[in-house]
Motif scaffolding. Structure first.
Motif, mmCIF file in Angstrom:
data_model
loop_
_atom_site.group_PDB
_atom_site.id
_atom_site.type_symbol
_atom_site.label_atom_id
_atom_site.label_comp_id
_atom_site.label_asym_id
_atom_site.label_seq_id
_atom_site.Cartn_x
_atom_site.Cartn_y
_atom_site.Cartn_z
ATOM 1 N N UNK A 51 33.480 43.174 -2.824
ATOM 2 C CA UNK A 51 32.371 42.380 -3.341
ATOM 3 C C UNK A 51 32.092 41.143 -2.516
ATOM 4 N N UNK A 52 33.141 40.463 -2.073
ATOM 5 C CA UNK A 52 32.935 39.249 -1.278
ATOM 6 C C UNK A 52 32.359 39.573 0.092
ATOM 7 N N UNK A 53 32.731 40.712 0.657
ATOM 8 C CA UNK A 53 32.186 41.096 1.962
ATOM 9 C C UNK A 53 30.712 41.481 1.849
ATOM 10 N N UNK A 54 30.339 42.105 0.732
ATOM 11 C CA UNK A 54 28.950 42.549 0.559
ATOM 12 C C UNK A 54 28.000 41.395 0.267
ATOM 13 N N UNK A 55 28.531 40.232 -0.064
ATOM 14 C CA UNK A 55 27.671 39.067 -0.329
ATOM 15 C C UNK A 55 27.900 37.951 0.694
ATOM 16 N N UNK A 56 28.598 38.255 1.771
ATOM 17 C CA UNK A 56 28.896 37.229 2.778
ATOM 18 C C UNK A 56 27.624 36.803 3.511
ATOM 19 N N UNK A 57 27.563 35.529 3.886
ATOM 20 C CA UNK A 57 26.413 35.011 4.630
ATOM 21 C C UNK A 57 26.264 35.711 5.977
ATOM 22 N N UNK A 58 27.356 36.192 6.504
ATOM 23 C CA UNK A 58 27.328 36.796 7.836
ATOM 24 C C UNK A 58 26.539 38.097 7.886
ATOM 25 N N UNK A 59 26.239 38.667 6.724
ATOM 26 C CA UNK A 59 25.446 39.889 6.701
ATOM 27 C C UNK A 59 24.053 39.681 7.287
#
Length: 552
Positions: free
Chosen positions: A486-494
């Motif tokens: 979940x944290x990776x899917x909402x990271x700013x880096x996306x």
């Protein structure tokens, strides 16, 4: 009477046996009985000699599997698939590259030694290195790795010459292509290292962000750059079919991959500072952003300097004569040659899907102040499972003696019957690796020439090539990915994902702060609605894609 005897009748069967014998003699270039294994060493990309030159000096060499192993694996192909949980797809590089399983390094030398003495010393060292591996507990678990000293010499040369080492990995198998021993060696040499996560258009954005986070945390000082030689403007048509198979159709006329090249330029600029003028590289990216080139044109060999491998001495001087030397290292089929062509904006290196296609050390001047040194594809010693190595492209699929183990690995991690939209060849509910191959052969009409039976081997090769090309896309996760998804899917880096892939763009590069300069992104070519929603990136006209380049 002539010395030669009279020719005797020669049957077709005898001729066939003779050709098979010649082929076997060419394949088994080297046989060894050293150590307990007693395994044969085979060359997997043998080429006939031309013009008196030894074309197999840099041939990839691996230990050959025994007939007993092959028989056991073929019997196992009839057993049912056992799907694995998603957490089983998480891999830790340190598990597959133990600290005491290092790659061979150039032995010490001094200027009092003659080239012949140095050559003999390196041969002795490499033989002792192989023998020492055979005495370790890892030997029976080890997978294919390079046994050709000439190829390792090319790596040593690149490591000696470069100021910055680019380690290029396929993002789908990043954890199994990143040897920590190489990172440690480069850091000990007081040099810098940049990890290029290539083919970022093949996996979900969250996975790429997760890999960057994991690698930068476990390897201090490592820079990570995302790259793809297939951004949206170099592709045509849809990127996936209805079943979820990924599709990448290259346009005939293509453009320089400016997004990835810009990221690489930024990373190098931060490392070299004012010691090297990279203005010409920056200017090149701006000038060639919209220039199209024919990907199928012949390589511009005038831009390339081929250097024969040698054992001569080289004393490294950082940024000598104001020139930045970037060494490029990676496993076969990881995309080094494609990356070079993408950075150059035109074809300067020949590209092939055959592992070991790049056989010579190559120096390419990107600009008068920047040169790239391309090392042949190299498979490091590791405990990476052999099926994964085959899926990574480290071993030529055409010369694979037993494909079912790799099909099993693939089928237990992906729903192949649904992806391929095929029916069970025997109308059963349970699938085995053999059933997968037979079902695909039936759907595609692959039949043997004489008996018109299902051509299982051809079907298996077809599936493995689809996996290698990314059409059937298996990608592995870093440790803890499922728990922190979940944290990776909402990271700013996306936000960098769509920019690097160039399916969408922004009027300026997002986040120009220090943290953003090290970040980048990848893409999910399956164009899932859920993924696109989670990225939070607004589609913007492609015409504004390169507006950021004008701010340099």
């Amino acid at each position: 009477m002539p010395q030669a005897g009279r020719k005797t009748p020669f049957s077709g069967k005898a001729k066939k046996q003779q050709l098979q014998s010649k082929k076997q003699n060419k394949t088994l270039l080297l046989s060894t009985t050293s150590g307990e294994s007693g395994q044969d060493v085979m060359s997997v990309n043998y080429q006939p000699s031309r013009g008196g030159r030894n074309c197999n000096r840099y041939a990839l060499k691996f230990f050959r599997e025994s007939d007993a192993e092959l028989k056991m694996k073929k019997e196992d192909a009839l057993k049912a698939l056992n799907p694995v949980a998603e957490t089983e797809l998480e891999v830790d590089p340190h598990v597959y590259f133990p600290e005491d399983l290092a790659f061979p390094k150039r032995p010490p030398w001094d200027f009092s030694m003659s080239p012949a003495q140095l050559d003999a010393q390196e041969h002795k060292y490499f033989t002792e290195y192989i023998n020492s591996l055979q005495a370790t507990e890892y030997w029976k678990q080890m997978s294919y790795f390079e046994l050709n000293l000439e190829t390792w010499r090319q790596l040593w040369r690149v490591l000696e010459m470069c100021d910055i080492l680019l380690l290029i990995v396929d993002v789908r198998f990043a954890g199994m292509m990143f040897p920590p021993s190489l990172y440690k060696h480069v850091m000990e040499q007081q040099k810098d290292m940049i990890l290029v996560l290539n083919k970022v258009d093949l996996v979900p954005a969250a996975a790429v962000v997760a890999w960057k986070k994991y690698l930068t945390e476990t390897c201090p000082g490592l820079r990570v750059v995302y790259f793809t030689s297939c951004p949206g403007y170099n592709l045509s048509g849809a990127t996936s079919d209805k079943a979820g198979l990924l599709v990448r159709r290259r346009r005939g006329r293509q453009r320089m991959c400016a997004e990835g090249a810009t990221r690489l330029l930024e990373a190098c600029g931060e490392l070299v500072g004012a010691r090297v003028d990279l203005g010409s590289w920056e200017k090149k990216i701006r000038e060639e952003t919209d220039v199209e080139f024919d990907y199928d044109d012949q390589a511009e060999v005038g831009e390339t300097i081929l250097q024969e491998a040698d054992t001569s001495y080289y004393k490294h001087e950082k940024y000598k004569n104001g020139v930045l030397t970037i060494g490029c290292v990676g496993q076969p089929n990881v995309g080094k040659s494609s990356l070079m062509n993408a950075i150059m904006g035109r074809k300067v290196v020949s590209v092939s899907k055959t592992p070991g296609h790049t056989k010579h050390f190559q120096t390419i001047f990107l600009t008068p102040q920047v040169r790239l040194c391309d090392c042949p594809g190299l498979v490091f010693p590791s405990l990476v499972p052999r099926p994964v190595q085959i899926l990574m492209g480290a071993y030529p699929i055409a010369q694979l003696r037993e494909p079912y183990t790799t099909i099993r690995y693939l089928g237990e991690r992906l729903d192949l019957p649904s992806l391929l939209r095929m029916e069970h060849p025997e109308h059963d509910d349970t699938w085995s690796p053999r059933d997968i191959c037979d079902g695909w052969a039936k759907k595609k009409g692959y039949l043997t020439a004489k008996a018109a039976r299902l051509d299982t081997y051809r079907a298996a090769n077809s599936l493995l090539r689809m996996a290698l090309d990314g059409k059937i896309c298996l990608w592995l996760r870093p440790p803890g990915y499922a728990a922190n998804k979940g944290s990776f899917e909402t990271a700013d880096e996306l936000k960098y994902v769509k920019w690097v892939q160039a399916l969408t763009s922004q009027s300026a590069q997002p986040g120009r702060g220090p943290a953003a300069s090290e970040s980048s992104g990848d893409t999910d070519t399956q164009t899932d609605a859920d993924d696109s929603d989670s990225s939070g990136v607004e589609d913007i006209a492609v015409a504004n894609k390169f507006a950021a380049l004008g701010h340099h």
